[in-house]
Scaffold this active site. Structure first.
Site, PDB file in Angstrom:
ATOM      1  N   GLU A  73      -9.912   4.932  -4.067  1.00  0.00           N
ATOM      2  CA  GLU A  73      -9.108   4.004  -4.856  1.00  0.00           C
ATOM      3  C   GLU A  73      -9.994   3.039  -5.651  1.00  0.00           C
ATOM      4  O   GLU A  73      -9.697   2.725  -6.810  1.00  0.00           O
ATOM      5  CB  GLU A  73      -8.149   3.229  -3.946  1.00  0.00           C
ATOM      6  N   HIS A 104       2.141   3.270   4.519  1.00  0.00           N
ATOM      7  CA  HIS A 104       2.816   3.943   3.419  1.00  0.00           C
ATOM      8  C   HIS A 104       4.041   3.160   2.936  1.00  0.00           C
ATOM      9  O   HIS A 104       4.709   3.602   1.996  1.00  0.00           O
ATOM     10  CB  HIS A 104       3.264   5.347   3.846  1.00  0.00           C
TER      11      HIS A 104
END
Length: 330
Positions: free
Chosen positions: A65, A134
């Site tokens: 990321e 998540h």
């Protein structure tokens, strides 16, 4: 300019359509992220785009990321318009330093010589039985950063229009997409290019007694609670903020000055949540109009639980209706 033809789309289809629209219009637009190319994204938001626009514009990246965002910042500084996908908002933490230290500060740091016209797309939120990390809803981490805009559509029309506006914006934009709304809402979406202005909220329901302020996945919850309240003779002004930073202070003040009561709904944790800033805005602009204290209906101050416990964490229409009754009967 609005197109004359419209199609029924889900929210995720509207996101794909917005990406396709801008990829066709501007060769400087590209998409990068984990699995966005060959697999079409973990939620299929980029499905078919690599076949249409090629591997140089729809780029599968390594699992990094920080690398995705750092690369996007460099591209944006030199004239490209990258749309970076972070698979889940909870995965953005390794890239937080790149966003905070570089993306948000480059215009200031370079005295206006460079801007960073990039978009960070990130699915967020609970309600789909996802595993740990998540389901995070941490938008307040980013509304505290000068230099980045934060948008969060609740319906397909706004999703496409806000995404196009975000891609055309000269500064970085965090574009939050609710997991639970991806395929659970449908609406009319114009073909071709149109925009929804960043920084402007929308009134979804007109009422006189209570203002309900929400965004993203909490809009259906707020609307259902408002409908239940209406059955008991209470009418609600339902405000969809759409943009979380810069926030539309005018629509907030206008609504609460009319109703004198307010319920704020968000699924993020109560402590440090954006609802606290909205309370401050109301106190600053409308304190003398208020007939009762403001109520907040939020997620708990715990990590988002998964599986069945999720429903005990999230705001529900029942909890929102209880808050409505509380401000009415204060």
């Amino acid at each position: 300019m609005l197109a004359t033809n419209v199609k029924q789309m889900t929210l995720i289809q509207a996101v794909t359509d917005g990406l396709r629209t801008m990829l066709k219009e501007n060769e400087d637009v590209l998409v990068l992220g984990e699995d966005v190319g060959k697999n079409g994204g973990v939620f299929r938001a980029t499905d078919g785009l690599q076949e249409e626009f090629g591997e140089e514009r729809i780029i599968d990246t390594p699992l990094s990321e920080a690398g995705i965002i750092g690369t996007s910042i460099g591209m944006a500084m030199y004239g490209m318009k990258p749309v970076a996908e972070i698979q889940f908002l909870g995965f953005v933490y390794p890239a937080y330093e790149q966003i905070m230290t570089h993306a948000t500060r480059m215009r200031y740091r370079s005295m206006g010589e460079f801007t960073v016209p990039m978009v960070i797309r990130a699915p967020y939120g609970a309600g789909v039985r996802a595993p740990e990390i998540h389901s995070d809803s941490v938008e307040a981490l980013f509304t505290h950063m000068p230099g980045i805009k934060v948008v969060c559509p609740s319906n397909p029309y706004d999703a496409k229009g806000l995404l196009i506006s975000a891609i055309e914006d000269p500064d970085p934009v965090l574009f939050l997409e609710s997991l639970r709304l991806y395929r659970s809402v449908r609406g009319e979406v114009p073909e071709g290019k149109y925009t929804v202005e960043i920084g402007k909220g929308a009134r979804l329901k007109e009422g006189e007694d209570v203002t309900i302020i929400a965004w993203g996945a909490m809009i259906p919850i707020a609307m259902k609670a408002a409908e239940q309240a209406e059955e008991t003779g209470i009418t609600c002004d339902v405000i969809d903020l759409r943009t979380l930073y810069p926030i539309d202070k005018d629509i907030i003040a206008e609504s609460v000055q009319k109703t004198g009561r307010c319920v704020i709904v968000h699924e993020a944790h109560g402590t440090g949540g954006l609802g606290n800033d909205i309370v401050s805005i109301i106190n600053d602009t409308s304190f003398l109009y208020m007939k009762s204290p403001i109520e907040r209906v939020t997620g708990a101050d715990v990590h988002v639980p998964f599986w069945a416990l999720e429903e005990h964490y999230l705001p529900t229409p029942v909890r929102v209706k209880e808050a409505i009754d509380k401000v009415i009967h204060f």
